[in-house]
Scaffold this active site. Structure first.
Site, short mmCIF file in Angstrom:
data_model
loop_
_atom_site.label_atom_id
_atom_site.label_comp_id
_atom_site.label_asym_id
_atom_site.label_seq_id
_atom_site.Cartn_x
_atom_site.Cartn_y
_atom_site.Cartn_z
N GLY A 208 -9.03 -29.58 0.05
CA GLY A 208 -10.42 -29.63 -0.35
C GLY A 208 -11.37 -29.27 0.77
O GLY A 208 -11.09 -28.42 1.61
N ILE A 209 -12.53 -29.95 0.76
CA ILE A 209 -13.55 -29.73 1.78
C ILE A 209 -13.69 -31.00 2.59
O ILE A 209 -13.45 -32.10 2.10
CB ILE A 209 -14.90 -29.35 1.13
CG1 ILE A 209 -15.93 -28.95 2.20
CG2 ILE A 209 -15.42 -30.46 0.24
CD1 ILE A 209 -17.23 -28.42 1.62
N ALA A 211 -13.78 -32.72 6.96
CA ALA A 211 -13.38 -32.54 8.35
C ALA A 211 -11.87 -32.31 8.48
O ALA A 211 -11.43 -31.46 9.25
CB ALA A 211 -13.81 -33.75 9.17
N GLU A 231 -7.70 -26.48 -6.54
CA GLU A 231 -8.80 -26.79 -7.45
C GLU A 231 -10.13 -26.37 -6.86
O GLU A 231 -11.08 -26.07 -7.58
CB GLU A 231 -8.82 -28.27 -7.81
CG GLU A 231 -9.05 -29.21 -6.66
CD GLU A 231 -8.78 -30.65 -7.03
OE1 GLU A 231 -9.56 -31.52 -6.60
OE2 GLU A 231 -7.81 -30.92 -7.75
N GLY A 329 -7.97 -34.34 -8.78
CA GLY A 329 -6.73 -33.57 -8.94
C GLY A 329 -5.62 -33.98 -7.99
O GLY A 329 -4.61 -33.28 -7.91
#
Length: 423
Positions: A208-209, A211, A231, A329
Site C-alpha cells: 500500500g501507501i 512509510a 489493490e 484487502g
C-alpha cells in the site's frame, strides 16, 4: 436534452431513507457531497456508504445525525469519530467482496455519487484513480450522479463509463487530493530492508501507501523483473518502473501491466496512469480474488498491523473496541500470496508505537478485531528481524516473535511465553 446540472439540482434525486454510495479515495466527489449535505433540512435517515474517502465528510457532523447515517465499508479519519460515537457503523467485509454486496442486492444502492474524467469522442468517461468497487456501484445504483473533472486521469481497464449510464452531471475543475508518503525513519528503513530480502527477482508485489511500503520500494533498486498486482499503489512504484526494476515480464496474468484497483499519491502518479496502456485499473472483485492473485508467480504481499499476539493473530482494523480502519484487502492478499507458487505473505510493523508500547503482545486487546488469523500468517517483520511462523507450533511462534520484539519488552513477553507454554 442535456444531462448537465448544478450540483444542487443534481442531488435533488436523493430522498429520505435512500442508500447513497460515495466514490472514494482521491476520487471523492467533494462538490456533490457538499450539495447533498446542504439538503440536510429536507432529508432524514439517508445511509451514506463508502470505502475510504479523502477530504471532509460533512454528513458525519453531529448536527446532521438525524439526516445522515454513515455505514462505512472502511473507516477513514474523516468518519472515525462519527462511527465510534454511534452516528455511524462499520461493515466488516473483505475488499474483494464489496462489489458483491451491491451486485447481489445485499446492500442495494439508490444513488451513486461519482467523480469522472470528461467524456471522450465516443462518450466514455473514466472512473480514473478509483475503479475498485465503484464500477459495481455504477452498474447497480438506480441513479448515478457524476462530477466531471478535466483533472481526473483517463485510465484503461474496467472504469470506462458511457455517458448514457450517468443520469446527471456537474462540471468541476478541482485539483485531486494528493498524498505524499512520509519519509521512512531508521526503524522503517530497516523493516524495508528485511522485507526486500524476502522479495525474489520476478516476484509480483502487493503493498500500500505509507512509510513502510515506501521503505520497501526504496530497498528494491537492485531487483529485477518485478511485477505489480495490487489493490492500490502510489508514487514509489513509478521510479522503479522508470529504472527498469518493475517490468511485469514474469507475471502469468496481465504480463507487462501494472494491475490495480485505485491509486493515491501526488500528481506524479495521476499523470503516470493517465491514458497509460501499461496500467490496468480493474474491478476489485477481480483484483483481490485469491484465485486470480495466486496465478502469478512469487506473489509477495506486504501488509501492516496494529498489533500481533504471541500466536500470530493479526489485529489491523481496531484498537481494542475503537474502530480505526477496516479489514480491506489484507486477507485477500495474504491468502492469495500463500497460495502462489513461491509466494510470501508478510506482515510488517514497527516493534513499538510512538509512545513506546510494544506492538507484539501476549494477548490482543479486549474487543480487538482479528483481521488475519494465525493460520494464515507466514512472515512477521519488525526492525529487529524476520519471524517465519509458517509450520511452527504455538510455542515456537511465540519464541520467534519475542526475538523480533523491541528489546525493552522481551523480558516481559518471555515471561508470558513461559506462563503459557512453559518455555
Amino acid at each position: 436534452m442535456s444531462k448537465y446540472r448544478t450540483a444542487d439540482e443534481a442531488v435533488k434525486i436523493i430522498k429520505s431513507g435512500d442508500r447513497v454510495f460515495v466514490h472514494g479515495v482521491s476520487a471523492t466527489p467533494v462538490q456533490l457531497i457538499e450539495a447533498m449535505t446542504r439538503r440536510h433540512n429536507e432529508l432524514k435517515k439517508v445511509e451514506v456508504v463508502h470505502l475510504h474517502t479523502e477530504g471532509p465528510a460533512p454528513y458525519a457532523d453531529p448536527k446532521y445525525k438525524d439526516s445522515f447515517f454513515v455505514n462505512a465499508l472502511f473507516v477513514g479519519a474523516n468518519v472515525r469519530k462519527a462511527i465510534n460515537e454511534g452516528r455511524g457503523d462499520y461493515v466488516p467485509v473483505f475488499l474483494s467482496e464489496v462489489p458483491n454486496l451491491f451486485r447481489n442486492k445485499i446492500m442495494p444502492l439508490d444513488v451513486a455519487l461519482i467523480h469522472v474524467s470528461p467524456p471522450d469522442k465516443h462518450g466514455y468517461c473514466s472512473l480514473g484513480v478509483s475503479v475498485d468497487a465503484t464500477v459495481a456501484a455504477v452498474q447497480t445504483a438506480k441513479y448515478v450522479v457524476a462530477q466531471v473533472n478535466p483533472n481526473m486521469p483517463r485510465t484503461h481497464g474496467d472504469g470506462l463509463i458511457h455517458i448514457k449510464q450517468i443520469d446527471a452531471l456537474i462540471e468541476v475543475n478541482d485539483a485531486l487530493p494528493e498524498q505524499t508518503a512520509p519519509e521512512p525513519d531508521e526503524a522503517e528503513l530497516r523493516i524495508g530492508q528485511f522485507c526486500a530480502e524476502l522479495i525474489d527477482d520476478g516476484a509480483t508485489l502487493q503493498m500500500g501507501i505509507g512509510a513502510i511500503p515506501n521503505a520497501v520500494l526504496k530497498s528494491l533498486t537492485g531487483h529485477k523483473n518485478l511485477g505489480i498486482h495490487t489493490e492500490m499503489f502510489s508514487d514509489g512504484v513509478i521510479e522503479l518502473v522508470e529504472n527498469g526494476v518493475i517490468t511485469g515480464k514474469k507475471k502469468k496474468i496481465h504480463p507487462g501491466k501494472i494491475v490495480s484497483g485505485f491509486v493515491m499519491g501526488t500528481r506524479k502518479t495521476y499523470d503516470f496512469i493517465d491514458d497509460n496502456p501499461a496500467v490496468a485499473m480493474l474491478d476489485i472483485a477481480y483484483i483481490n480474488d485469491t484465485a486470480v492473485i495466486r496465478r502469478n508467480p512469487k506473489v509477495t504481499a506486504i501488509n501492516s498491523a496494529v498489533e500481533v499476539d504471541l500466536t500470530g493473530q493479526i489485529c489491523a482494523d481496531s484498537i481494542g473496541t475503537y474502530q480505526y480502519s477496516g479489514v480491506g484487502g489484507q486477507m485477500d492478499f495474504i491468502r492469495g500470496a500463500s497460495l502462489s507458487p513461491g509466494g510470501k505473505p508478510i506482515i510488517a510493523l514497527p516493534s513499538v508505537t510512538r509512545k513506546g508500547i510494544s506492538r507484539i503482545v501476549p494477548h490482543l486487546k479486549q474487543g480487538a478485531g482479528v483481521v488475519t488469523t494465525r493460520a494464515h500468517v507466514h512472515y512477521v517483520v519488525t526492525e529487529y528481524g524476520i519471524a517465519n511462523l509458517y509450520g511452527k507450533n504455538m510455542g515456537q511462534r511465540a519464541e520467534a516473535l519475542v526475538n523480533i520484539a523491541h528489546p525493552d519488552h522481551r523480558e516481559e513477553l518471555s515471561e508470558s511465553l513461559y506462563d503459557r507454554f512453559g518455555k
